[in-house]
Write a protein that holds these residues in place. Sequence first.
Motif: not given
Length: 113
Positions: A62-70, A73-85
């Motif tokens: 939904t548009k609301c979820n897209a607004k909240r998710g962006m 996503c921007k805050a976590h775009r530089h995470w490493t694979l180790e952080q995502w595990r």
Amino acid sequence: MTGRGQRMLKGTVRRSHQLSAESIAKDLQTWCGLQMSPTTVCRELHGMGFHGRAAASKPYITKCNAKRGMPWCKAHRHWTLEQWRFVQWRDQSCFSVWQSDGCLLNWLLPGEQ
């Protein structure tokens, strides 16, 4: 089935992976006059290496979820694979990918996605 019919069948499936066996049989009847049942179509496709797979179902955003998710996503775009595990992924969706007419099947060769 003749070699020409097999080539027509393979070409039909290559053009559109999401056709049901019934619609493939109708297309072959229309285009080259081959009278085949959907069961025969499935058997021939299996013989060529194609197998029906359930199509991946993607929930709508939904548009609301897209607004909240962006921002997330921007805050976590530089995470490493180790952080995502350490992220625990959950899928709480309640939906079915199967339909009685088989229109959500994809005909794929082994190794294709």
